[in-house]
Scaffold this motif. Sequence first.
Motif, short mmCIF file in Angstrom:
data_model
loop_
_atom_site.label_atom_id
_atom_site.label_comp_id
_atom_site.label_asym_id
_atom_site.label_seq_id
_atom_site.Cartn_x
_atom_site.Cartn_y
_atom_site.Cartn_z
N GLN A 71 0.83 -1.21 0.00
CA GLN A 71 0.00 0.00 0.00
C GLN A 71 0.86 1.26 0.00
OE1 GLN A 71 -3.53 -0.35 -0.32
NE2 GLN A 71 -3.11 1.73 -1.05
N TYR A 72 1.98 1.20 0.72
CA TYR A 72 2.91 2.33 0.68
C TYR A 72 3.35 2.61 -0.75
CZ TYR A 72 7.31 4.79 0.44
OH TYR A 72 8.30 5.66 0.05
N TYR A 73 3.77 1.54 -1.44
CA TYR A 73 4.26 1.73 -2.81
C TYR A 73 3.14 2.23 -3.73
CZ TYR A 73 8.79 -0.36 -1.69
OH TYR A 73 10.04 -0.61 -1.16
N GLU A 74 1.95 1.68 -3.55
CA GLU A 74 0.82 2.12 -4.37
C GLU A 74 0.57 3.62 -4.16
OE1 GLU A 74 -1.13 -0.15 -6.31
OE2 GLU A 74 -2.21 1.55 -7.15
N ASP A 75 0.53 4.02 -2.89
CA ASP A 75 0.26 5.43 -2.59
C ASP A 75 1.35 6.34 -3.12
OD1 ASP A 75 -2.01 4.53 -1.35
OD2 ASP A 75 -1.19 4.64 0.70
N SER A 76 2.55 5.80 -3.26
CA SER A 76 3.68 6.62 -3.73
C SER A 76 3.86 6.59 -5.24
CB SER A 76 4.98 6.13 -3.08
OG SER A 76 4.81 5.94 -1.70
#
Length: 677
Positions: free
Chosen positions: A353-358
Motif C-alpha cells: 500500500q505504501y508503494y501504491e500510494d507513492s
Amino acid sequence: MTKDKPLIWLGAILMISLLFAGCVAPTPEEITKPKTAIEEEREYLVEQVGNLAVYRIYADGFEDLSIEDQLLAYWLTQAAIAGRDIFYHQMHSQGLDIRRVLEGVLSAPEGIEEGLLQEIKHYAYRVWDSSSNYDQRTFKKFLPEFTYDELVRAAHRANENDGAGFELKEGEALDELLDGVRKAMFDPGFDAYLKNQEAEDIVKESAANFYDRGVTENKVVRFYDSGKGKNPLNSRVARKWFRLEEQVYKVGGLYSEEIEQIIYYLEKAKPYCPENQAECLDLLIEYYRSGDLVDFEKFNIAWVQTNPEVDFINGFIEVYQDPLGLKGSWEGLVNFINKEKTETVQKIIDEVQYYEDSMPWKSDYKKVWKEKPVAKSVSVVSEIGDAATCCVIGINLPNSQKIREEYGSKSIALDNVVEDLDRGKQDAYGVQVLEEFALPDEWEAASKWVSQADWVALNFHEIIGHGSGKASESLAKDPSFYIKGYYNTLEETRAELVALYFLPDDKTIELGLLPSKDAAWAYYRDYARSDLQQLRRFETGNVIGEAHNQATHLIVQYLISKGEVEVKQIDGKHYYVVKDPVRMREALGELLAEVQAVKSEGSYEGAKHLVETYGKYLDEDLRDEVIERYSNIEIPKYSVVVMPWLVPTHENGRVVDVSIDSNESYMEQQLRYSRYN
Ligand SMILES: [Zn+2]
C-alpha cells in the motif's frame, strides 16, 4: 559445432528468454555473484554443443523437506511429465514425429559420423528446448544444419543398431516416418511461423496446431463472438464441413490418454498433500474430466488460496503461443519454497500500500489493496511443456482478472533457475560482455550491486508492478479489451517502470532490500546498456517483436529522447550512458504516469503512440555493430537447462523415498522424459 559458424565467429547471442508465465521481468544479463564453497565446486555450464550451452539447475534444500513433501514433489513431477507430449502436439501437428526421429537417431548413434551426429544433437537440443522446431523468441522455424539425405542415412544406421527409439507404430516403416517430417523439418516456406502477427491472416498462417489447417482468423473470431465456442482456453478448433467445432481437452476428448495419465499421478500425489491442497487437486481432476471452464475457475480460486511448501502448476495456462491469444498451452511445473528469500519478499508485500500510494500517477488510478498478494521465492524441481521453453523465471497466476481482483494472485519467483543460469553465464562470458559494453568506471559498481538489485527489481516488477493501479471508473471492460495488440507491451513497460522507479526509494533502502541508492544507480546504468545489448537478438529486419524486449526498448529510447541516457561514441563503438541517475528517475516517473493513464483510460491511440515511437523499431546499423562486438566474445547463442532428477526408491512396488541427482545430462533427461510414456 555448426558447419558455417565455428564458435569463434558466432553471431548474435540469443539469451535466456526471460519469459514469465504471465509476464517477464527483463533483467540485466551479465552479473557477478559471490559464490559459496559448494557453488565454487559446482559446474553450472555443463555442456556446449556448437553454439548452444547447457546450464544445470540445482535444487538446494530439497533434502531438508519432509519425506511427505519429497514424495509429493515426485508424484507432481510425474504428473507434469505425463502432459509433456500435449505441448509438442499443440505446437505443431508433426512435432511428436520430429521428436521420434531425433530420439531414434540419438538413442542408438553408434557408427554415425561424428560431424553429422553433432549437428543432429544440436538440432535436437533446440527442438527439446522449444518443444518444436520454432524459435521461442522469433516464433520462426529453425532449420537443421544437415540435409534430409544425411538424416535418412543416420536414421537407418541407428535403426540397424537398435530401432526402439523411433517408437514406430504398428505397420509404420522408418522411411514413412522420415518422409512424413521432411517438409516440416527442411522446407523453410512450409509453416514458416509458429505465429506471425504481421501476417495477413494470423490464424491461417500460423503453424501452431490450435486450429485446423485452413481455418481463418475471421471465422474463429466470429465463432467466439457469436458464443458458439464455449471453451476458448482448453480446446482445439476443427473444421467440420463448413462449420467450426471445438475439440475440448479433457478425458474422453482431445488428449484424453495424456490427461488420464496426469490424473493418475495427481491421485498418487494426494495422500502427501496438506488438506486444502488435496482439495485443490480434486478440483483440478474434476476439471480435467469435465473440460468445463467453470470447474477450472473453481480450481483456480482454491489454488490461489493455498500456500504449501511444495506447489505446482499443471494445465492449459498461458496463451502466448496462440496468435489470437485464446488457447492455453499445456505446462507442468513443480517447486518448493525458499524460506529465507520468501521472508525478504514478504517485506515488499507488507508495504504494497505504501508503494501504491507513492506511485507517480493520478490518485484516481491508485487502488486499495484489499487482499495482499501471495508471493514467494521457490526452487523449481521440474518444468515441462510451455514452462520449459527456456526459460521461465517467474510466474504470476491465475490469469483470470476476475479471480485476481477477488481472491488475489500468486507471484512465484523461480530463484534457483535465475541464479544458476546467471552463474553459468557468468562462468561462460560475463566479464567479457561487461567490459565490452560498459565504460571502465562502471565495471566495479556493476559487479558489486547489479545482481542484488536485479533480484529486487524482479520482485518489484511482479508484485507492485503488475499488481498495481486500477482502471478508470468509466471503463466498462478490462483495459486489454481496448488496447488490443499493444496491451502486452504497455503492461510490461508499466511493470518495468514501477520496478525501476522504486529501486532507489527510501523505503527500499530502509527495508534493507538494497544497501544504498548507489546499488540502484548501478542497476540504472545496467538497464540502459541492456537495451543496446539486446539488439543482438534481432538478426534481421528492424522490428522488435516480443513484448518484454519492446518494453525495455521503449523505456530506454524514451530516456534517450529526453537526454537522460546519452549515446556516446568512443573509438567507433556506441555506449548507452546514464547522465544523472537522479534525473533519470524523474523521467521514469513521468513516463510511468503517462503509461498508467493510457492503461487506466484504455487508450488504444496512446498505447500505439508509445509503442510505435519508442518500442518497436531498432536501428539496423547499431544492431549490426552490436552483433559484430558480440562476435568477438565467445558466447553460446542458445541456452538450455537441465533440471534435477528426482530418483525414486521402490520398496514392495511402492515409492518410499526420493533422492536428488544432479549428474544427468540434458540428453539423458529428455530421453528419460520421452521413454516415460
Ligand atoms: Zn511482466
